[in-house]
Design a protein around this motif. Sequence first.
Motif, PDB file in Angstrom:
ATOM      1  N   PHE A  90      37.372  42.412  35.692  1.00  0.00           N
ATOM      2  CA  PHE A  90      38.421  43.134  35.298  1.00  0.00           C
ATOM      3  C   PHE A  90      39.514  42.465  34.814  1.00  0.00           C
ATOM      4  O   PHE A  90      39.588  41.036  35.266  1.00  0.00           O
ATOM      5  CB  PHE A  90      38.999  43.932  36.700  1.00  0.00           C
ATOM      6  CG  PHE A  90      38.208  45.402  37.052  1.00  0.00           C
ATOM      7  CD1 PHE A  90      38.461  46.454  36.404  1.00  0.00           C
ATOM      8  CD2 PHE A  90      37.006  45.168  37.647  1.00  0.00           C
ATOM      9  CE1 PHE A  90      37.660  47.566  36.948  1.00  0.00           C
ATOM     10  CE2 PHE A  90      36.071  46.176  37.974  1.00  0.00           C
ATOM     11  CZ  PHE A  90      36.353  47.279  37.467  1.00  0.00           C
ATOM     12  N   ALA A  94      40.656  42.055  39.989  1.00  0.00           N
ATOM     13  CA  ALA A  94      40.429  43.272  40.769  1.00  0.00           C
ATOM     14  C   ALA A  94      39.644  42.829  42.104  1.00  0.00           C
ATOM     15  O   ALA A  94      38.939  43.255  42.881  1.00  0.00           O
ATOM     16  CB  ALA A  94      39.786  44.162  40.402  1.00  0.00           C
ATOM     17  N   LEU A  95      39.846  41.399  42.629  1.00  0.00           N
ATOM     18  CA  LEU A  95      39.202  40.908  44.011  1.00  0.00           C
ATOM     19  C   LEU A  95      39.751  41.628  45.203  1.00  0.00           C
ATOM     20  O   LEU A  95      40.965  42.014  45.114  1.00  0.00           O
ATOM     21  CB  LEU A  95      39.559  39.434  44.128  1.00  0.00           C
ATOM     22  CG  LEU A  95      39.056  38.494  42.954  1.00  0.00           C
ATOM     23  CD1 LEU A  95      39.514  37.108  43.054  1.00  0.00           C
ATOM     24  CD2 LEU A  95      37.281  38.459  42.889  1.00  0.00           C
ATOM     25  N   PHE A  96      38.843  41.872  45.934  1.00  0.00           N
ATOM     26  CA  PHE A  96      39.123  42.395  47.264  1.00  0.00           C
ATOM     27  C   PHE A  96      40.230  41.549  48.278  1.00  0.00           C
ATOM     28  O   PHE A  96      39.558  40.665  48.800  1.00  0.00           O
ATOM     29  CB  PHE A  96      38.069  42.915  48.138  1.00  0.00           C
ATOM     30  CG  PHE A  96      36.998  43.872  47.088  1.00  0.00           C
ATOM     31  CD1 PHE A  96      37.706  45.215  46.306  1.00  0.00           C
ATOM     32  CD2 PHE A  96      35.929  43.671  46.915  1.00  0.00           C
ATOM     33  CE1 PHE A  96      37.005  45.908  45.787  1.00  0.00           C
ATOM     34  CE2 PHE A  96      35.031  44.354  46.068  1.00  0.00           C
ATOM     35  CZ  PHE A  96      35.661  45.550  45.528  1.00  0.00           C
ATOM     36  N   ASP A  97      41.496  41.936  48.289  1.00  0.00           N
ATOM     37  CA  ASP A  97      42.205  40.932  49.109  1.00  0.00           C
ATOM     38  C   ASP A  97      42.357  41.070  50.553  1.00  0.00           C
ATOM     39  O   ASP A  97      42.633  39.958  51.427  1.00  0.00           O
ATOM     40  CB  ASP A  97      43.665  40.807  48.604  1.00  0.00           C
ATOM     41  CG  ASP A  97      44.235  42.382  48.344  1.00  0.00           C
ATOM     42  OD1 ASP A  97      45.073  42.468  47.716  1.00  0.00           O
ATOM     43  OD2 ASP A  97      43.681  43.172  48.935  1.00  0.00           O
ATOM     44  N   SER A  98      41.415  41.947  51.027  1.00  0.00           N
ATOM     45  CA  SER A  98      41.020  41.973  52.540  1.00  0.00           C
ATOM     46  C   SER A  98      40.015  41.214  52.903  1.00  0.00           C
ATOM     47  O   SER A  98      39.685  40.858  54.039  1.00  0.00           O
ATOM     48  CB  SER A  98      40.829  43.543  52.664  1.00  0.00           C
ATOM     49  OG  SER A  98      39.893  43.983  52.301  1.00  0.00           O
ATOM     50  N   LEU A  99      39.022  40.612  51.689  1.00  0.00           N
ATOM     51  CA  LEU A  99      38.087  39.948  52.102  1.00  0.00           C
ATOM     52  C   LEU A  99      38.217  38.443  51.797  1.00  0.00           C
ATOM     53  O   LEU A  99      38.604  38.340  50.565  1.00  0.00           O
ATOM     54  CB  LEU A  99      36.620  40.439  51.546  1.00  0.00           C
ATOM     55  CG  LEU A  99      36.351  41.993  51.952  1.00  0.00           C
ATOM     56  CD1 LEU A  99      35.290  42.559  50.684  1.00  0.00           C
ATOM     57  CD2 LEU A  99      35.910  42.104  53.378  1.00  0.00           C
ATOM     58  N   PHE A 107      29.624  40.835  47.420  1.00  0.00           N
ATOM     59  CA  PHE A 107      30.071  42.196  47.796  1.00  0.00           C
ATOM     60  C   PHE A 107      29.075  43.020  47.175  1.00  0.00           C
ATOM     61  O   PHE A 107      28.208  43.915  48.194  1.00  0.00           O
ATOM     62  CB  PHE A 107      31.515  42.471  47.343  1.00  0.00           C
ATOM     63  CG  PHE A 107      31.751  43.815  48.010  1.00  0.00           C
ATOM     64  CD1 PHE A 107      32.566  44.038  48.966  1.00  0.00           C
ATOM     65  CD2 PHE A 107      31.238  45.437  47.112  1.00  0.00           C
ATOM     66  CE1 PHE A 107      32.955  45.281  49.369  1.00  0.00           C
ATOM     67  CE2 PHE A 107      31.640  46.516  47.718  1.00  0.00           C
ATOM     68  CZ  PHE A 107      32.455  46.407  48.798  1.00  0.00           C
ATOM     69  N   ARG A 157      31.668  37.326  41.017  1.00  0.00           N
ATOM     70  CA  ARG A 157      31.202  38.599  41.476  1.00  0.00           C
ATOM     71  C   ARG A 157      30.322  39.271  40.403  1.00  0.00           C
ATOM     72  O   ARG A 157      29.385  39.978  41.056  1.00  0.00           O
ATOM     73  CB  ARG A 157      32.574  39.421  42.064  1.00  0.00           C
ATOM     74  CG  ARG A 157      32.052  40.667  42.949  1.00  0.00           C
ATOM     75  CD  ARG A 157      33.496  41.235  43.248  1.00  0.00           C
ATOM     76  NE  ARG A 157      34.317  41.763  42.263  1.00  0.00           N
ATOM     77  CZ  ARG A 157      35.395  42.234  42.408  1.00  0.00           C
ATOM     78  NH1 ARG A 157      35.795  42.252  43.666  1.00  0.00           N
ATOM     79  NH2 ARG A 157      36.065  42.710  41.314  1.00  0.00           N
TER      80      ARG A 157
END
Lengths: 258, 261
Positions: A90, A94-99, A107, A157
């Motif tokens: 992206f 668009a990395l998941f900032d909670s992980l 993922f 990713r």
Amino acid sequence: MSEAAPKIRIRGLSKAFGPKRVLDSLDLDVPAGRGMVVIGGSGSGKSVLIKCILGLIEPDAGTIEIDGRNVLTMSRSEREAVNAHIGMLFQQGALFDSLPVWENVAFGLLARRMMRRAEAKPRAIEILAQVGLGPDVADLSPAELSGGMQKRVALARAIAARPDIMFFDEPTTGLDPIMGAIIDALIVAQVKRLGATAFSITHDMASAQRIGDTVAMIHGGKIIWVGPAHAIRESGNPYVDQFVRGSSEGPIKMEVRR
Amino acid sequence: MTALLDLLAAIGRGLFAVLSAAGGVTLFALQAVSHIVRPPFYPRLLLRQMLEIGYFSLPVVALTAIFSGMVLALQSYTGFARFSAEGAVATVVVLSITRELGPVLAGLMVAGRIGAAIAAELGTMRVTDQIDALTTLSTNPMKYLVVPRVVAATVVLPMLVVVADILGVLGGFIVGVAKLEFNPGTYMARTWEFLEAQDVISGLVKAAVFGFVIALMGCYQGYHSKGGAQGVGAATTNAVVSASILILTFNYVITELFFAR
């Protein structure tokens, strides 16, 4: 000589948002194992096109075939099976900032139950090494990384599940020219290593020529020119010429409102 | 005549918008519920949400409950003294807390804390393409983001209300004994004397419904937010306001179902 079937075949693709017709009966073939770059101005429909192919936006009309199967008529589970062979980078990562970083990279592997968490972390560290990042970043949060490093993690990713098709949305946006060139080189190397088909959208001409074998220009919701990336400066198309020159003079009139 | 037509058009547009939003929320809720029973399941995410919604909301719910119990004892004492009914203070406190104040105040506090947090988190994920990224990674955002939050809130809010009930009654007891000079034994006896299981159960049912509503509105508003930081801010406000209104609406409906004669 019969021509090989395209990896992605788009026919009559249309999408409107209210009165604004963004894609207008668009046709495009993306050959297997090649790099296709779609160029076009801001608001020309590049992002809508890539989101339609990925199943993130439902088009109003047309067909999108991947490996000869129309993905628009598939059930959700069939579509998820197709997505399992797709990698997407992206524009903003668009990395998941909670992980942490390693869970972001792994993922897809964890989501598709391809491996257990204990196996996934060493695998994620291996993949991070392929994009030039050391194991020390694995436990960091994405917010602790620079823009260039976030882009590398996002690329890691995208390649983690060894996809057949890779999509890149403005891969160099927000990066300095040197980091942009580094990301492009990584993209080319990884796509080549995987033998994947690459579909990119960009308005960065230098990037388009680095990562693309073929360039297509989108304007007015249609593909108005397709040709080899090396010939883009001699296209003979006034729209392409204006875009490549970055000139305000020419047939393309930029709209102020989206 | 034109002014009247304009007025009718404005009312029609407003009504249409409300019906459209209600339809959207209902469909979203049905979709969420249908995904609860279908695999894959994410127990790790569910536990994390239970901790976030339940454990970390304990201080705010506990403080709200204890002070509400205290003020309720004080107010009812001074009010009931006018017709010599001070003896009913303990009963009024326990019934008010278990039937109404425990679930409603806990619901409103959790709506402010958790509804806003869910809307802000999912809204940020929406505008930064993280929800689209989930889809491209073969992960259904409804299952991964919405289901754990909705289930966790529905399960955990009744637990919070049990704590709120106990602390609310304790607050009333402290004021009753320390300030109003009730005998501790008599106060506790009066507390239990008229309390029925239905009083507590109705409060817990309310809490479960409120938990579902809070998480649902937070998820719905966040999931559909757009337009960058301003859109996320609007989603957060809408989540808290709509959840609060729905809590008060469902509070009446459930009370009617349990206690209407």
